[in-house]
Design a protein around this motif. Sequence first.
Motif, short mmCIF file in Angstrom:
data_model
loop_
_atom_site.label_atom_id
_atom_site.label_comp_id
_atom_site.label_asym_id
_atom_site.label_seq_id
_atom_site.Cartn_x
_atom_site.Cartn_y
_atom_site.Cartn_z
N TYR A 43 14.82 -6.81 -6.59
CA TYR A 43 13.84 -7.46 -5.74
C TYR A 43 13.31 -6.41 -4.77
N VAL A 44 12.22 -6.72 -4.11
CA VAL A 44 11.65 -5.76 -3.15
C VAL A 44 12.48 -5.82 -1.88
N ASP A 45 13.02 -4.67 -1.50
CA ASP A 45 13.83 -4.55 -0.29
C ASP A 45 13.08 -3.65 0.68
N LEU A 46 12.95 -4.11 1.92
CA LEU A 46 12.17 -3.39 2.94
C LEU A 46 13.08 -2.77 3.98
N GLN A 47 12.58 -1.72 4.62
CA GLN A 47 13.30 -1.11 5.73
C GLN A 47 12.28 -0.60 6.74
N SER A 48 12.72 -0.46 7.97
CA SER A 48 11.82 0.02 9.01
C SER A 48 11.60 1.52 8.85
N PRO A 82 5.04 -4.27 12.79
CA PRO A 82 5.56 -2.96 12.39
C PRO A 82 5.43 -2.78 10.88
N LEU A 83 5.08 -1.59 10.46
CA LEU A 83 4.98 -1.27 9.04
C LEU A 83 6.39 -1.19 8.47
N LYS A 84 6.62 -1.84 7.33
CA LYS A 84 7.92 -1.82 6.65
C LYS A 84 7.77 -1.05 5.35
N LEU A 85 8.66 -0.10 5.14
CA LEU A 85 8.63 0.71 3.93
C LEU A 85 9.43 0.03 2.83
N ILE A 86 8.98 0.20 1.59
CA ILE A 86 9.69 -0.38 0.44
C ILE A 86 10.82 0.58 0.07
N ARG A 87 12.05 0.07 0.14
CA ARG A 87 13.21 0.89 -0.20
C ARG A 87 13.48 0.81 -1.69
N THR A 88 13.49 -0.40 -2.24
CA THR A 88 13.70 -0.60 -3.69
C THR A 88 12.79 -1.70 -4.18
N ARG A 89 12.52 -1.71 -5.48
CA ARG A 89 11.72 -2.76 -6.11
C ARG A 89 12.54 -3.59 -7.09
N GLU A 90 13.69 -3.11 -7.50
CA GLU A 90 14.53 -3.81 -8.46
C GLU A 90 15.90 -4.06 -7.87
N ARG A 143 5.19 7.24 1.06
CA ARG A 143 6.02 6.07 0.75
C ARG A 143 5.13 4.86 0.53
N ASP A 144 5.65 3.90 -0.22
CA ASP A 144 5.00 2.60 -0.36
C ASP A 144 5.44 1.71 0.79
N PHE A 145 4.59 0.76 1.18
CA PHE A 145 4.92 -0.16 2.26
C PHE A 145 4.50 -1.57 1.89
N GLY A 175 0.82 -1.20 0.00
CA GLY A 175 0.00 0.00 0.00
C GLY A 175 0.85 1.24 0.00
N HIS A 176 0.20 2.36 0.19
CA HIS A 176 0.84 3.66 0.16
C HIS A 176 0.42 4.41 1.43
N ILE A 177 1.37 5.07 2.07
CA ILE A 177 1.08 5.84 3.27
C ILE A 177 1.66 7.24 3.11
N ALA A 178 0.94 8.22 3.61
CA ALA A 178 1.38 9.62 3.55
C ALA A 178 1.34 10.21 4.95
N ASN A 179 2.26 11.11 5.22
CA ASN A 179 2.28 11.82 6.50
C ASN A 179 1.71 13.21 6.27
N LYS A 180 0.45 13.40 6.61
CA LYS A 180 -0.24 14.69 6.44
C LYS A 180 -0.16 15.54 7.70
N GLY A 181 0.55 15.05 8.71
CA GLY A 181 0.66 15.79 9.97
C GLY A 181 1.87 16.69 10.01
N SER A 182 2.17 17.17 11.22
CA SER A 182 3.26 18.14 11.41
C SER A 182 4.48 17.55 12.10
N GLN A 183 4.45 16.24 12.39
CA GLN A 183 5.57 15.61 13.09
C GLN A 183 6.24 14.57 12.18
#
Length: 173
Positions: free
Chosen positions: A128-133, A118-126, A145-147, A85-93
Amino acid sequence: MSTGPQLIRTAEPRERNWLPLAIAAAVVLAVAAIAVFVVEHGRSKPTVAPINAAADPYAANLPITNLVLSESANLAGGKVTYVDGHIANKGSQTVTGISVQVLFRDPAHEVAQNETQPLKLIRTREPYVDLQSVADAPLKPGDERDFRLIFDPVTQDWDGAYPELRILHVQTR
Protein backbone atom coordinates in the motif's frame (compact mmCIF):
# COMPACT_ATOMS: atom_id res chain seq x y z
CA MET A 1 -61.93 -33.60 53.56
CA SER A 2 -61.02 -31.41 50.62
CA THR A 3 -61.86 -27.79 50.53
CA GLY A 4 -61.44 -27.45 46.74
CA PRO A 5 -58.86 -25.63 44.71
CA GLN A 6 -56.54 -23.49 46.68
CA LEU A 7 -55.74 -20.00 45.50
CA ILE A 8 -52.08 -19.14 45.56
CA ARG A 9 -51.42 -15.62 46.42
CA THR A 10 -48.99 -13.96 43.95
CA ALA A 11 -46.26 -11.68 45.14
CA GLU A 12 -46.96 -8.02 44.82
CA PRO A 13 -45.10 -6.55 41.81
CA ARG A 14 -41.98 -4.76 42.97
CA GLU A 15 -41.26 -1.28 41.81
CA ARG A 16 -38.29 -1.27 39.37
CA ASN A 17 -35.14 0.46 40.52
CA TRP A 18 -34.09 2.69 37.58
CA LEU A 19 -31.02 4.13 39.26
CA PRO A 20 -28.47 1.50 38.04
CA LEU A 21 -29.80 1.78 34.47
CA ALA A 22 -29.58 5.58 34.54
CA ILE A 23 -26.01 5.46 35.87
CA ALA A 24 -24.98 2.98 33.14
CA ALA A 25 -26.53 5.17 30.43
CA ALA A 26 -24.73 8.25 31.79
CA VAL A 27 -21.39 6.41 31.82
CA VAL A 28 -21.88 5.23 28.21
CA LEU A 29 -22.75 8.77 27.07
CA ALA A 30 -19.74 10.23 28.90
CA VAL A 31 -17.37 7.69 27.32
CA ALA A 32 -18.82 8.38 23.85
CA ALA A 33 -18.49 12.15 24.33
CA ILE A 34 -14.87 11.80 25.46
CA ALA A 35 -14.09 9.56 22.46
CA VAL A 36 -15.61 12.07 20.02
CA PHE A 37 -13.69 14.93 21.66
CA VAL A 38 -10.37 13.05 21.49
CA VAL A 39 -10.87 12.08 17.84
CA GLU A 40 -11.92 15.57 16.77
CA HIS A 41 -9.20 17.26 18.81
CA GLY A 42 -6.53 15.00 17.32
CA ARG A 43 -7.67 15.56 13.75
CA SER A 44 -5.59 18.18 11.97
CA LYS A 45 -7.67 20.97 10.59
CA PRO A 46 -6.68 22.32 7.20
CA THR A 47 -4.90 25.62 7.46
CA VAL A 48 -5.61 28.44 5.09
CA ALA A 49 -3.02 30.88 3.79
CA PRO A 50 -4.05 33.96 1.84
CA ILE A 51 -4.37 33.30 -1.89
CA ASN A 52 -1.71 35.91 -2.60
CA ALA A 53 0.73 34.61 0.06
CA ALA A 54 4.35 34.88 -1.02
CA ALA A 55 6.15 31.70 -2.03
CA ASP A 56 9.27 30.71 -0.13
CA PRO A 57 12.45 31.98 -1.85
CA TYR A 58 13.89 28.43 -1.91
CA ALA A 59 10.75 27.18 -3.73
CA ALA A 60 12.38 28.03 -7.08
CA ASN A 61 14.82 25.17 -6.36
CA LEU A 62 12.00 22.64 -5.81
CA PRO A 63 10.24 22.00 -9.13
CA ILE A 64 7.03 19.97 -8.90
CA THR A 65 6.26 17.77 -11.91
CA ASN A 66 4.20 14.75 -13.03
CA LEU A 67 1.00 15.64 -11.17
CA VAL A 68 -1.63 12.90 -11.11
CA LEU A 69 -5.12 13.12 -9.58
CA SER A 70 -7.00 10.13 -8.22
CA GLU A 71 -10.01 9.49 -6.00
CA SER A 72 -11.28 6.73 -3.78
CA ALA A 73 -14.30 6.21 -1.56
CA ASN A 74 -13.90 6.43 2.18
CA LEU A 75 -15.75 4.30 4.73
CA ALA A 76 -18.29 7.06 5.34
CA GLY A 77 -19.40 7.03 1.69
CA GLY A 78 -17.54 10.20 0.73
CA LYS A 79 -14.64 10.73 -1.63
CA VAL A 80 -10.97 11.19 -0.85
CA THR A 81 -8.90 13.02 -3.48
CA TYR A 82 -5.19 12.36 -3.92
CA VAL A 83 -2.70 14.64 -5.65
CA ASP A 84 0.48 12.71 -6.45
CA GLY A 85 3.56 14.26 -8.00
CA HIS A 86 7.31 14.41 -8.15
CA ILE A 87 9.59 16.94 -6.46
CA ALA A 88 13.31 17.53 -6.96
CA ASN A 89 15.79 19.53 -4.91
CA LYS A 90 17.85 21.52 -7.43
CA GLY A 91 19.29 23.79 -4.75
CA SER A 92 22.33 23.58 -2.49
CA GLN A 93 20.60 23.01 0.86
CA THR A 94 19.03 19.95 2.48
CA VAL A 95 15.24 20.36 2.78
CA THR A 96 13.63 19.12 6.02
CA GLY A 97 10.12 20.49 5.62
CA ILE A 98 7.79 21.77 2.91
CA SER A 99 4.36 23.41 3.26
CA VAL A 100 2.27 23.51 0.11
CA GLN A 101 -0.74 25.68 -0.65
CA VAL A 102 -3.30 23.92 -2.85
CA LEU A 103 -5.97 25.95 -4.66
CA PHE A 104 -8.97 24.13 -6.13
CA ARG A 105 -10.91 26.30 -8.55
CA ASP A 106 -14.56 26.38 -9.63
CA PRO A 107 -15.83 26.59 -13.24
CA ALA A 108 -15.54 30.42 -13.11
CA HIS A 109 -11.83 29.95 -12.20
CA GLU A 110 -12.43 31.41 -8.73
CA VAL A 111 -10.84 29.69 -5.74
CA ALA A 112 -13.35 27.17 -4.41
CA GLN A 113 -11.07 25.61 -1.79
CA ASN A 114 -7.78 26.83 -0.34
CA GLU A 115 -5.73 24.49 1.86
CA THR A 116 -2.18 24.51 3.12
CA GLN A 117 -0.65 21.26 4.30
CA PRO A 118 2.75 19.67 4.78
CA LEU A 119 4.08 17.76 1.78
CA LYS A 120 4.27 14.00 2.47
CA LEU A 121 6.79 11.87 0.62
CA ILE A 122 5.90 8.39 -0.63
CA ARG A 123 8.06 5.86 1.19
CA THR A 124 6.63 2.68 -0.37
CA ARG A 125 3.91 1.78 -2.87
CA GLU A 126 3.58 -1.95 -2.14
CA PRO A 127 1.52 -3.46 -0.58
CA TYR A 128 0.00 0.00 0.00
CA VAL A 129 1.12 3.60 -0.29
CA ASP A 130 3.01 4.57 2.86
CA LEU A 131 3.79 8.25 3.49
CA GLN A 132 6.41 10.00 5.58
CA SER A 133 7.21 13.58 6.39
CA VAL A 134 10.07 15.42 4.71
CA ALA A 135 11.68 15.72 8.16
CA ASP A 136 11.87 11.90 8.32
CA ALA A 137 13.49 11.68 4.85
CA PRO A 138 15.16 15.03 4.07
CA LEU A 139 15.72 15.99 0.45
CA LYS A 140 19.45 16.48 -0.06
CA PRO A 141 20.71 18.55 -2.97
CA GLY A 142 20.05 16.56 -6.15
CA ASP A 143 17.46 14.23 -4.52
CA GLU A 144 14.13 13.53 -6.21
CA ARG A 145 11.08 11.92 -4.60
CA ASP A 146 7.42 11.21 -5.24
CA PHE A 147 4.86 12.82 -2.94
CA ARG A 148 1.16 12.62 -2.11
CA LEU A 149 -1.31 15.18 -0.78
CA ILE A 150 -4.64 13.92 0.59
CA PHE A 151 -7.90 15.90 0.63
CA ASP A 152 -10.99 14.65 2.45
CA PRO A 153 -13.24 16.15 1.16
CA VAL A 154 -12.83 18.51 -1.79
CA THR A 155 -15.60 21.06 -2.24
CA GLN A 156 -18.42 20.18 -4.65
CA ASP A 157 -17.77 23.49 -6.45
CA TRP A 158 -14.40 22.22 -7.72
CA ASP A 159 -14.22 22.09 -11.52
CA GLY A 160 -12.21 18.83 -11.52
CA ALA A 161 -9.11 20.41 -13.09
CA TYR A 162 -5.66 20.04 -11.60
CA PRO A 163 -5.29 22.28 -8.55
CA GLU A 164 -2.64 24.97 -8.31
CA LEU A 165 0.25 24.03 -5.99
CA ARG A 166 2.50 26.66 -4.44
CA ILE A 167 5.34 26.03 -2.00
CA LEU A 168 4.81 28.58 0.78
CA HIS A 169 7.36 27.48 3.34
CA VAL A 170 10.58 25.46 3.13
CA GLN A 171 12.71 24.37 6.08
CA THR A 172 16.38 23.79 5.26
CA ARG A 173 19.60 23.01 7.03
